[in-house]
Design a protein around this motif. Structure first.
Motif: not given
Length: 704
Positions: A162-163, A159, A49-50
């Motif tokens: 992923k974080k 998601e 996400p980043d």
């Protein structure tokens, strides 16, 4: 790649590891080999996400760090050696929420290696349906690591995963789950000192696995063996003690974090279904019934799409001859390339359907049951139950099927499996079977619902499996080895197939068929057209003069003259000379010289047989009348006897020959790669050729 965070994806088989890998990486994947070994290495790039890009290495599925195959050895090899190119910064362990106790065994081992860990707790949707209550926060607190709930098949939780990877630096240092030093304290101490290892569990694992570890030198290996003798170390006893301690730890964790309000519904239903589908008698009957339904459907559902494709190619050939200028280039394009491609592209519907059915059987969990049932039969012929996986995989393609034999521990079982897997009828034989069956088996229905052509097709596939088993039994008596093997397989619960996965499988299989087979077919078609269109010396000029003589052409129509002239040119071409030279050897099988040419060209790939027939009968024909390859072969006659070439005896003899012969260069190459010895592919080629010749001879002599 080292500037990217490297994440190792680890987990038991059937936990959804591949699904999570695909969800994280999408199409950013590549396949290679781990350094120094022929085990597949699948890597991919994922975007967090980043915006950070990370590398994900998908390690082979394993139940524990104690390896049972070459594939599983790789897991500890990668996780314990910081100099390994795939050594990870973070380990992502995929665990099945419905079978958490068994899956946590692998977690405790990896945690004790001292690597930072995240658990991806997959199949949470099934756990909820099975009335399991998992307190995720409590589990994460007890293990002192992030635990991310997922339902990967539904793309839920990806998601969040992923974080969690993004914040991997906040994962606390792993504490040992058990005290491994009490298992073999002196040995662990000496190995740690000798190899300068800080982690005691790495030292213990090296004591167990040093014979297989590539990063140890011969001298180091010998020294560790001496230490084992010195301290009277027994690997199996040590493993047993460790496993008991780990399950005591796991039971304590689960007691506070997991509650079962009732028996899991899916598992209960699966057990009831398995009562019939894995029954020692009815299970095999049902399996044959499933095969019967598949091949009936393949013939019934593919008929109209195949007819459409045939019509399109005939139309293209007609337009080509009508609008393109006459000459060698036009003839090459239409009678060579287009004819060769048309003979193979027409079977795209059947290839798509076959792979769709295979995908559905795998997705529902039924293919695992077939493997389980066939294990009983494999045992009786002296093979490992793991041999079933390559044999079943051979229905699609022998190349990946032979590579999957790496999971077989016993050298003897592995060699025999590799040697017999190409006997199982693969998808490359499907176009040949379909073409020949359509020529000699009538489109009739028995009892109103049994398609005779589908029945013939199923019989060929069953024959191939039975023959592979019988040959394996013979090889068991010839090849000697004292090593024993075993078979461990988890039967997943039954599930509805993922239709998008079925669709992707169909697309990928057709794409591979068209691109890979298509390239070979185009190349062979061009070469073959040249060989069939030109001849030695001035023979073609003499044939042209012959058919300008009034005495010769008297009484024949222009169409008949064109056909006779083309036929005689083909017979005197370079291809004709080649075919004639081998015709005496194959005549007892009912084959003529044209079929002989096809036998030679199809060694590049079995599918080329159909393209070869299409090219030869396009060169040997009337340009004014465009017909499909099936129509041309159905009308083909022997110029000496006037009889039909593809009689029932010849067609079945040819099908049997292709069922047993090693007509695949790629398969021979992969057998050499896997065995590292040229003798095995050579033995395989000649024994399969002898078997094919003998079986074809018997079939032809009986049916003629």
């Amino acid at each position: 790649m080292k500037n990217k965070l490297r994440v190792a994806l680890v987990g038991n088989p059937n936990t959804g590891k591949s699904t999570i890998f695909n969800a994280l990486t999408g199409l950013n994947q590549k396949i290679g080999n781990f350094p120094g070994v022929t085990v597949d290495k699948k890597t991919g790039i994922s975007k967090l996400p980043d915006g950070q890009f990370i590398e994900i290495v998908d390690l082979p599925g394993t139940y524990s760090l104690y390896p049972k195959s070459a594939d599983e050895t790789i897991v500890f090899e990668v996780l314990s050696n910081q100099n390994n190119p795939s050594y990870p910064d973070l380990v992502l362990i995929v665990a099945d929420a419905t079978n958490l106790k068994r899956n946590l065994l692998l977690y405790t081992q990896i945690a004790d290696l001292g690597l930072p860990v995240i658990i991806a707790l997959n199949m949470m949707d099934l756990a909820a349906k099975g009335n399991m209550e998992i307190d995720i926060d409590a589990l994460a607190k007890r293990l002192n690591i992030p635990v991310i709930p997922l339902a990967a098949r539904k793309i839920q939780g990806i998601e969040e995963l992923k974080k969690a990877i993004q914040y991997h630096t906040k994962i606390p240092l792993q504490l040992p789950t058990i005290d491994v030093e009490v298992i073999a304290p002196e040995l662990i101490k000496d190995i740690s000192s000798y190899l300068a290892i800080e982690n005691p569990y790495v030292a213990l694992q090296i004591a167990h696995q040093h014979d297989h570890l590539k990063y140890l030198s011969k001298a180091q290996n010998e020294h560790i063996k001496a230490l084992e003798i010195k301290y009277d170390f027994h690997s199996q006893k040590a493993q047993a003690s460790e496993t008991i301690a780990r399950y005591n730890y796991i039971n304590d964790i689960l007691l506070d974090t997991v509650k079962y309000t009732s028996v899991a519904l899916e598992e209960n239903i699966s057990n009831k279904i398995d009562h019939y589908l894995t029954h020692k008698f009815w299970g095999l009957i049902i399996f044959v019934g499933v095969l019967f339904a598949i091949f009936q459907s393949i013939f019934a559902w593919s008929e109209y799409p195949m007819l459409l494709i045939e019509t399109v190619f005939v139309w293209l050939a007609e337009m080509g001859h009508q609008y393109l200028p006459e000459g060698a280039l036009t003839n090459l394009l239409i009678d060579g390339v287009l004819a060769g491609l048309s003979g193979v592209m027409v079977f795209i519907p059947q290839i798509a359907l076959l792979f769709a059915f295979i995908s559905m059987l795998e997705d529902t969990g039924y293919m695992s049951r077939v493997t389980f049932m066939m294990d009983r039969l494999m045992r009786k012929v002296g093979l490992s139950g793991k041999s079933v996986v390559p044999l079943i995989g051979g229905l699609a393609c022998a190349v990946p099927a032979i590579m999957s034999a790496r999971t077989i521990e016993s050298w003897k079982d592995r060699i025999i499996t590799i040697m017999v897997t190409p006997l199982v009828s693969c998808s490359a034989r499907l176009p040949i079977y379909t073409l020949l069956i359509s020529l000699v088996v009538p489109k009739k229905m028995l009892l109103g619902f049994i398609n005779l052509q589908g029945l013939a097709m199923m019989s060929l596939y069953l024959l191939s499996i039975i023959t592979a088993v019988l040959v394996a039994w013979v090889m068991k008596l010839i090849i000697k080895s004292d090593l024993k093997s075993y078979f461990i397989m988890e039967l997943p619960v039954y599930r509805m197939p993922r239709w998008n996965n079925v669709g992707i499988t169909m697309y990928e299989s057709v794409k591979t068929f068209v691109t890979e087979a298509g390239k070979v077919i185009v190349a062979v078609s061009i070469i073959l057209w040249v060989l069939a269109s030109y001849g030695p010396s001035n023979k073609f000029e003499l044939i042209e003069k012959k058919y300008q003589t009034q005495e010769i052409i008297k009484g024949y129509s222009p169409e008949e003259i064109n056909r006779l002239r083309a036929s005689e040119k083909l017979e005197n071409s370079y291809a004709g000379v080649l075919g004639k030279s081998i015709e005496p050897g194959i005549k007892p099988l009912g084959f003529d010289w044209k079929i002989g040419i096809a036998l030679i060209t199809s060694f590049a790939a079995r599918e080329v047989f159909v393209g070869t027939m299409a090219t030869l009968y396009s060169v040997d024909g009337d340009d004014t009348k465009m017909e499909s390859v099936r129509e041309k072969m159905a009308k083909a006659t022997n110029p000496n006897t006037g009889e039909i070439v593809f009689t029932t005896a010849t067609a079945f003899s040819l099908m049997i020959f292709y069922a047993f012969a090693m007509q695949c260069m790629s398969t021979m190459a992969v057998v050499y790669r896997e065995t590292k010895n040229i003798k095995w592919p050579l033995i395989q080629f000649f024994y399969m050729l002898a078997l094919a010749y003998a079986a074809s001879f018997v079939v032809y002599q009986i049916l003629k």
